[in-house]
Design a protein around this motif. Structure first.
Motif, PDB file in Angstrom:
ATOM      1  N   PRO A 192       8.165   7.570   0.451  1.00 60.67           N
ATOM      2  CA  PRO A 192       7.068   6.328   0.614  1.00 60.67           C
ATOM      3  C   PRO A 192       5.682   7.147   1.082  1.00 60.67           C
ATOM      4  CG  PRO A 192       8.810   6.752   2.613  1.00 60.67           C
ATOM      5  CD  PRO A 192       9.229   7.532   1.383  1.00 60.67           C
ATOM      6  N   ASP A 193       4.751   6.332   0.501  1.00 57.96           N
ATOM      7  CA  ASP A 193       3.296   7.079   0.997  1.00 57.96           C
ATOM      8  C   ASP A 193       2.848   6.905   2.064  1.00 57.96           C
ATOM      9  OD1 ASP A 193       0.904   7.825  -0.232  1.00 57.96           O
ATOM     10  OD2 ASP A 193      -0.106   5.861   0.145  1.00 57.96           O
ATOM     11  N   ALA A 194       2.099   8.196   2.582  1.00 57.15           N
ATOM     12  CA  ALA A 194       2.058   8.441   4.025  1.00 57.15           C
ATOM     13  C   ALA A 194       0.670   7.151   4.662  1.00 57.15           C
ATOM     14  CB  ALA A 194       1.331   9.718   4.152  1.00 57.15           C
ATOM     15  N   GLN A 195      -0.274   6.874   3.785  1.00 56.84           N
ATOM     16  CA  GLN A 195      -0.990   5.928   4.216  1.00 56.84           C
ATOM     17  C   GLN A 195      -0.369   4.438   4.020  1.00 56.84           C
ATOM     18  OE1 GLN A 195      -1.779   8.597   2.134  1.00 56.84           O
ATOM     19  NE2 GLN A 195      -2.811   9.933   3.633  1.00 56.84           N
ATOM     20  N   ASP A 196       0.140   4.180   2.965  1.00 57.21           N
ATOM     21  CA  ASP A 196       0.329   2.771   2.679  1.00 57.21           C
ATOM     22  C   ASP A 196       1.757   2.723   2.577  1.00 57.21           C
ATOM     23  OD1 ASP A 196       0.360   0.261   1.952  1.00 57.21           O
ATOM     24  OD2 ASP A 196      -0.763   0.412   0.230  1.00 57.21           O
ATOM     25  N   LYS A 197       2.398   2.039   3.556  1.00 56.93           N
ATOM     26  CA  LYS A 197       3.768   2.001   3.308  1.00 56.93           C
ATOM     27  C   LYS A 197       4.457   1.093   2.479  1.00 56.93           C
ATOM     28  CE  LYS A 197       4.574   4.491   7.135  1.00 56.93           C
ATOM     29  NZ  LYS A 197       5.162   5.907   6.801  1.00 56.93           N
TER      30      LYS A 197
ATOM     31  N   ILE B 196       4.747   3.753  -2.893  1.00 53.96           N
ATOM     32  CA  ILE B 196       5.732   4.592  -2.922  1.00 53.96           C
ATOM     33  C   ILE B 196       5.281   5.724  -3.858  1.00 53.96           C
ATOM     34  CG2 ILE B 196       8.117   5.298  -3.511  1.00 53.96           C
ATOM     35  CD1 ILE B 196       8.107   3.212  -1.554  1.00 53.96           C
TER      36      ILE B 196
END
Length: 187
Positions: free
Chosen positions: A151-156, A159
């Protein structure tokens, strides 16, 4: 010689014969087990050979398909760049954002040559799997040798994907014509 001595010798002879028979029978049993093991191994090889002969036409057809469909390389750099271009174009069509790209050195084996590239992309999971499905058709001779999904750290909702895609080419070079003698040399 006394009768007791004769009995003792007879008992010793019988005991030696029994021990000799036991040792001989053990040896024969070992040899029999070894022969049975070899017989089973030969029967298994015969069954495998029969199965292979039954599938010979199928494997010949597969080999012919591979020879006629597997792409040949013109050069390592052109093949690697073509793979990367295909990956990037497909990623753009599926709304995937490429964050990082890298090319890998070509490997040469006796039956194929392989080129590879790695992309780090960001996007939606369904879009990524559509991209991956499109990249892995059998006719393309592509395969995934590394896949990481996080998962992307900034935008859940997004991916991050790291994927290394390799493509196998036939060992024949298409751009090189070796039938003509080179200057100062012969075939």
């Amino acid at each position: 010689m006394k009768a007791s001595e004769r009995r003792l010798i007879a008992i010793l002879a019988v005991l030696a014969a029994v021990c000799g028979g036991a040792i001989l029978s053990q040896s024969l049993l070992r040899k029999q087990r070894e022969l049975e093991r070899r017989t089973q191994a030969l029967e298994l090889k015969q069954m495998e050979a029969t199965a292979m002969l039954a599938e010979a036409d199928l494997w010949k057809a597969r080999l012919e398909w591979m020879r006629s469909n597997q792409p040949a390389m013109t050069s390592d750099s052109q093949a690697t760049q073509a793979l990367l271009d295909e990956m990037l174009a497909a990623a753009a069509r599926h709304n995937l954002v490429v964050q990082k790209k890298s090319l890998h050195e070509a490997t040469h084996q006796s039956f194929y040559n392989e080129v590879g590239a790695t992309l780090v992309m960001e996007g939606d999971l369904p879009d990524f799997f559509r991209w991956l499905h499109g990249m892995l058709s059998p006719e393309s001779f592509r395969m995934v040798s590394l896949l990481k999904i996080a998962p992307d750290a900034q935008d859940k909702a997004k991916i991050t994907f790291t994927v290394r895609l390799n493509r196998r080419h036939s060992t024949a070079l298409t751009a090189v014509d070796d039938s003509q003698p080179k200057e100062g040399g012969s075939l």
